[in-house]
Every structure is written in structure tokens, then in C-alpha cells.
Write a protein that holds these residues in place. Structure first.
Motif, mmCIF file in Angstrom:
data_model
loop_
_atom_site.group_PDB
_atom_site.id
_atom_site.type_symbol
_atom_site.label_atom_id
_atom_site.label_comp_id
_atom_site.label_asym_id
_atom_site.label_seq_id
_atom_site.Cartn_x
_atom_site.Cartn_y
_atom_site.Cartn_z
ATOM 1 N N ASN A 279 0.814 -1.217 0.000
ATOM 2 C CA ASN A 279 0.000 0.000 0.000
ATOM 3 C C ASN A 279 0.851 1.273 0.000
ATOM 4 O O ASN A 279 0.443 2.308 0.534
ATOM 5 N N LEU A 280 2.016 1.198 -0.605
ATOM 6 C CA LEU A 280 2.891 2.366 -0.730
ATOM 7 C C LEU A 280 2.594 3.046 -2.074
ATOM 8 O O LEU A 280 3.448 3.131 -2.957
ATOM 9 N N ILE A 281 1.366 3.531 -2.203
ATOM 10 C CA ILE A 281 0.912 4.097 -3.468
ATOM 11 C C ILE A 281 1.713 5.353 -3.819
ATOM 12 O O ILE A 281 2.081 5.566 -4.982
ATOM 13 N N GLU A 282 1.995 6.183 -2.817
ATOM 14 C CA GLU A 282 2.756 7.406 -3.078
ATOM 15 C C GLU A 282 4.159 7.081 -3.585
ATOM 16 O O GLU A 282 4.704 7.787 -4.442
ATOM 17 N N ASP A 283 4.742 6.013 -3.054
ATOM 18 C CA ASP A 283 6.063 5.598 -3.540
ATOM 19 C C ASP A 283 5.979 5.141 -4.990
ATOM 20 O O ASP A 283 6.887 5.418 -5.796
ATOM 21 N N ALA A 284 4.921 4.422 -5.325
ATOM 22 C CA ALA A 284 4.744 3.975 -6.706
ATOM 23 C C ALA A 284 4.568 5.164 -7.649
ATOM 24 O O ALA A 284 5.089 5.165 -8.771
ATOM 25 N N ILE A 285 3.858 6.193 -7.182
ATOM 26 C CA ILE A 285 3.701 7.410 -7.990
ATOM 27 C C ILE A 285 5.054 8.073 -8.207
ATOM 28 O O ILE A 285 5.378 8.522 -9.321
ATOM 29 N N ASP A 286 5.864 8.138 -7.144
ATOM 30 C CA ASP A 286 7.201 8.722 -7.269
ATOM 31 C C ASP A 286 8.077 7.908 -8.217
ATOM 32 O O ASP A 286 8.894 8.471 -8.953
ATOM 33 N N LEU A 287 7.921 6.585 -8.203
ATOM 34 C CA LEU A 287 8.711 5.735 -9.095
ATOM 35 C C LEU A 287 8.360 6.017 -10.554
ATOM 36 O O LEU A 287 9.249 6.102 -11.409
ATOM 37 N N VAL A 288 7.071 6.160 -10.828
ATOM 38 C CA VAL A 288 6.644 6.512 -12.191
ATOM 39 C C VAL A 288 7.171 7.895 -12.563
ATOM 40 O O VAL A 288 7.618 8.124 -13.690
ATOM 41 N N GLY A 289 7.124 8.826 -11.602
ATOM 42 C CA GLY A 289 7.662 10.161 -11.851
ATOM 43 C C GLY A 289 9.151 10.125 -12.147
ATOM 44 O O GLY A 289 9.647 10.862 -13.006
ATOM 45 N N LEU A 290 9.879 9.250 -11.437
ATOM 46 C CA LEU A 290 11.312 9.107 -11.690
ATOM 47 C C LEU A 290 11.562 8.530 -13.081
ATOM 48 O O LEU A 290 12.509 8.940 -13.770
ATOM 49 N N PHE A 291 10.721 7.602 -13.501
ATOM 50 C CA PHE A 291 10.859 7.021 -14.844
ATOM 51 C C PHE A 291 10.674 8.108 -15.907
ATOM 52 O O PHE A 291 11.460 8.203 -16.862
ATOM 53 N N LYS A 292 9.656 8.945 -15.745
ATOM 54 C CA LYS A 292 9.414 10.020 -16.712
ATOM 55 C C LYS A 292 10.571 11.006 -16.728
ATOM 56 O O LYS A 292 10.940 11.537 -17.778
ATOM 57 N N LEU A 293 11.131 11.252 -15.557
ATOM 58 C CA LEU A 293 12.240 12.193 -15.443
ATOM 59 C C LEU A 293 13.493 11.662 -16.127
ATOM 60 O O LEU A 293 14.221 12.407 -16.797
ATOM 61 N N CYS A 294 13.737 10.366 -15.987
ATOM 62 C CA CYS A 294 14.951 9.763 -16.541
ATOM 63 C C CYS A 294 14.814 9.419 -18.015
ATOM 64 O O CYS A 294 15.806 9.411 -18.743
ATOM 65 N N TYR A 295 13.592 9.118 -18.440
ATOM 66 C CA TYR A 295 13.378 8.700 -19.832
ATOM 67 C C TYR A 295 12.244 9.511 -20.461
ATOM 68 O O TYR A 295 11.177 8.972 -20.779
ATOM 69 N N PRO A 296 12.451 10.807 -20.639
ATOM 70 C CA PRO A 296 11.373 11.663 -21.171
ATOM 71 C C PRO A 296 11.026 11.385 -22.633
ATOM 72 O O PRO A 296 9.951 11.766 -23.090
ATOM 73 N N ASP A 297 11.916 10.726 -23.371
ATOM 74 C CA ASP A 297 11.678 10.485 -24.796
ATOM 75 C C ASP A 297 10.977 9.159 -25.061
ATOM 76 O O ASP A 297 10.668 8.852 -26.224
#
Length: 343
Positions: A279-297
Motif C-alpha cells: 500500500n505504498l501508493i505514493e512511492d509507486a507514484i514517485d517511481l513513475v515520476g522518476l521514470f518520466k524524469l529519466c526517460y522523457p523520450d
């Protein structure tokens, strides 16, 4: 036989003179054993892991996300450790002093959770400087010349080796590390690689789930850009990913390094599943945010239309993880009624 002469280390007969501060004779240079870790199951991903992230691990936004996902469990940060016993101190404080002490404890915990450096592997040394056939056979061991000037750092000090065949070359990293440890010993570091960081001993410790202990020992023993430092860390991360033991490093200073390793190799299915199940939903959101940040293309980063909790479900669907997409939807729907009721 090794003897001391005017502050210099030398062998029985010294046949070469070099303008440095110290000489040490070595019979041989031990070879570092490398642990081959293979056959580990890895999460599938549509993208190639060779793609370099657009951001570095030292980027402010990356560090912010990694810190948030690491968590702050004070019981885990200040868990009982093997340390000398000391007399406990008891204080009578008012409410204001108590809050101040609690804030200081949190700040201390944040300091302890600062992740170790993540560096690329250093390039091997050992370049030939000069060959002299006249010196061949004069010594039956290699002779290492070390500049022990206090003004030089260990990374910049000059260390060269005169080989038995007369060649003069730069010292290898293994030789440099050993000589620096002899003349400028680092606390807790050994001259040779501890058994627990290699071979069957390392495998046994990982089997016993002592991953944090292994990483702490590697941080003390090895330079962060050395072959063994990187090898041990990757072996630990691979073992955690293959067995789903992510929580072992959560709320430790090594969790950020684990997340970065998984992100750069895009082995994210296991950690996403772990976050959802806990139930670490906020962490999962941050992980997706990190993916977008690292791989914007990437296709997902460009085409993602959902924000917040829904982006986790969209992320799973885009990667073809239907089971995780269903789990994410269930977790999100289970939390939303509670949020609405609280409002």
C-alpha cells in the motif's frame, strides 16, 4: 627481508633510484576474485536497458524522489547494532524540549539515510612508463615506489612499479589501494578483500538475508568507483530483485542505490508490485515520476495522460503488466472511498 632505511622501505639490495618518498617490496600482487552472478530472474520490460537516463543520480529532482521512496522508519534507522555498551542517560523535559529532541532525532535519521555515492567504474591503470633491459633480473620481486607526501591525496599521489623484467609502469588500482592503506590506513579497511565480499561467503550471507551488512562492509573496504565495490553492490541488488526482498533495504541508506540500479536497468516490475502490495501508493507514484524524469523520450513518458494514482495503473498497462494494473486499480479504488469519507 624488509628493512627500514632513513624513513624508506627497501629490499635487501636496491638497484634503482627514484625521486619519491617511499619504496616497498611486494612478492606478488594478489588477484581479486570476482563473483559471477548469473541466472537471476529479471522483470520483463519493453525498453532496452542500454538506454542512458536523461538525468544523473546526483540531480536534485532525482535525489528528492529517491529520498521520499526510501522512507523514514525511525525504528529501523536506529535499530540495535553491535556497539560498545554505554550508560543510558535520562532527562526530565517539558513538551517544548521533547518536540525539539524529536526533531533533532528526525534530522539525525535523515543524515544517516544519505545514500552512498554511485560512480562509474574507474579505468584500469598500469601503463608502461619506460623499459630498461639492464635492470632485468636484478630483483626477484616487483619494487613499488610510493610518494607519501602529506600534501597529496590518495587518488592523485604518484605510485609506480619497477617490475622484475626492468619495466617501469604505473601501479594498478589494486596496488594503489594496498599501498595507500599501508601508509594512510583507513579505519576498518583491510589490506586484502574480506572473504565476506567474495565467492561462497558472499553467497551465504545473501542467502541469510544479510544484504545491508554486506553493503556496509563494501562501503568501508572499497572505493566507490572500484571494481569490487560495484560488483558487490550489483550482486546484492540482483539478489534482492530476484527474490523480491526489497523491504530489507527500505529505510536504509542503500535503498536509493537499489532504486537507481533498478531504474537504469528498467527492472521495475518487482519493485512496483512490492509497493502496491504494501500500500505504498505514493512511492509507486514517485517511481513513475522518476521514470518520466529519466526517460522523457520514451513512448510512455510522452503519451501519459493520467496523473496521481491513476498514472501507476497506466504505467503497468503500458508495460503489459495486466496483473499489476488490476492490483493498482484495486488499491486505488480501495483508498478513494476512505479519502472521500475523510473529506
Amino acid at each position: 627481508m624488509i628493512c627500514t632505511l632513513s624513513g624508506l622501505w627497501c629490499s635487501d639490495v636496491l638497484h634503482a633510484v627514484f625521486n619519491v618518498c617511499a619504496i616497498f617490496s611486494l612478492s606478488s600482487v594478489s588477484t581479486i576474485h570476482r563473483l559471477a552472478v548469473g541466472g537471476l530472474s529479471r522483470a520483463s520490460c519493453r525498453y532496452k536497458s542500454t538506454q542512458q537516463p536523461a538525468k544523473s543520480v546526483t540531480d536534485e529532482q532525482v535525489q528528492k524522489l529517491l529520498t521520499r521512496m526510501t522512507g523514514l522508519d525511525l525504528d529501523k534507522v536506529f535499530k540495535t547494532r553491535r556497539e560498545p555498551l554505554s550508560q543510558p542517560v535520562y532527562k526530565l523535559v517539558d513538551e517544548h524540549q521533547l518536540k525539539k529532541a524529536q526533531m533533532e532525532t528526525v534530522e539525525r535519521a535523515r543524515e544517516l539515510l544519505q545514500m552512498p555515492p554511485v560512480l562509474p567504474q574507474r579505468k584500469e591503470k598500469g601503463e608502461l612508463i619506460q623499459g630498461d633491459a639492464k635492470l632485468a633480473g636484478l630483483e626477484d620481486t616487483n619494487v613499488v615506489f610510493t610518494d607519501i607526501s602529506q600534501t597529496e591525496s590518495n587518488s592523485s599521489r604518484r605510485i609506480v612499479v619497477r617490475e622484475k623484467n626492468g619495466n617501469l609502469r604505473e601501479a594498478t588500482w589494486n596496488e594503489r589501494d594496498r599501498m595507500c592503506q599501508i601508509y594512510f590506513p583507513a579505519l576498518g579497511r583491510q589490506l586484502t578483500l574480506p572473504a565476506m565480499l567474495q565467492g561462497s561467503d558472499l553467497a551465504r550471507l545473501l542467502k541469510e538475508q544479510r544484504h545491508e551488512e554486506v553493503l556496509e562492509r563494501a562501503n568501508i573496504q572499497c572505493e566507490p568507483d572500484s571494481v569490487d565495490y560495484i560488483r558487490v553492490h550489483h550482486a546484492v541488488y540482483d539478489d534482492i530483485a530476484s527474490r523480491g526482498l526489497y523491504d530489507l533495504l527500505r529505510s536504509t541508506r542503500h535503498f536509493g542505490g537499489l532504486l537507481w540500479y533498478l531504474m537504469t536497468r528498467q527492472l521495475l516490475k518487482g519493485i512496483v508490485e512490492d509497493m502496491l502490495e504494501r500500500n505504498l501508493i505514493e512511492d509507486a507514484i514517485d517511481l513513475v515520476g522518476l521514470f518520466k524524469l529519466c526517460y522523457p523520450d520514451y513512448e510512455f513518458s510522452k503519451g501519459s495522460t493520467k496523473a496521481g494514482k491513476k498514472c501507476v495503473q497506466e504505467f503497468c498497462e503500458h508495460h503489459g503488466w495486466s496483473d499489476l494494473a488490476t492490483l493498482a486499480s484495486a488499491k486505488i479504488n480501495a483508498r478513494e472511498p476512505c479519502s472521500a469519507q475523510a473529506q
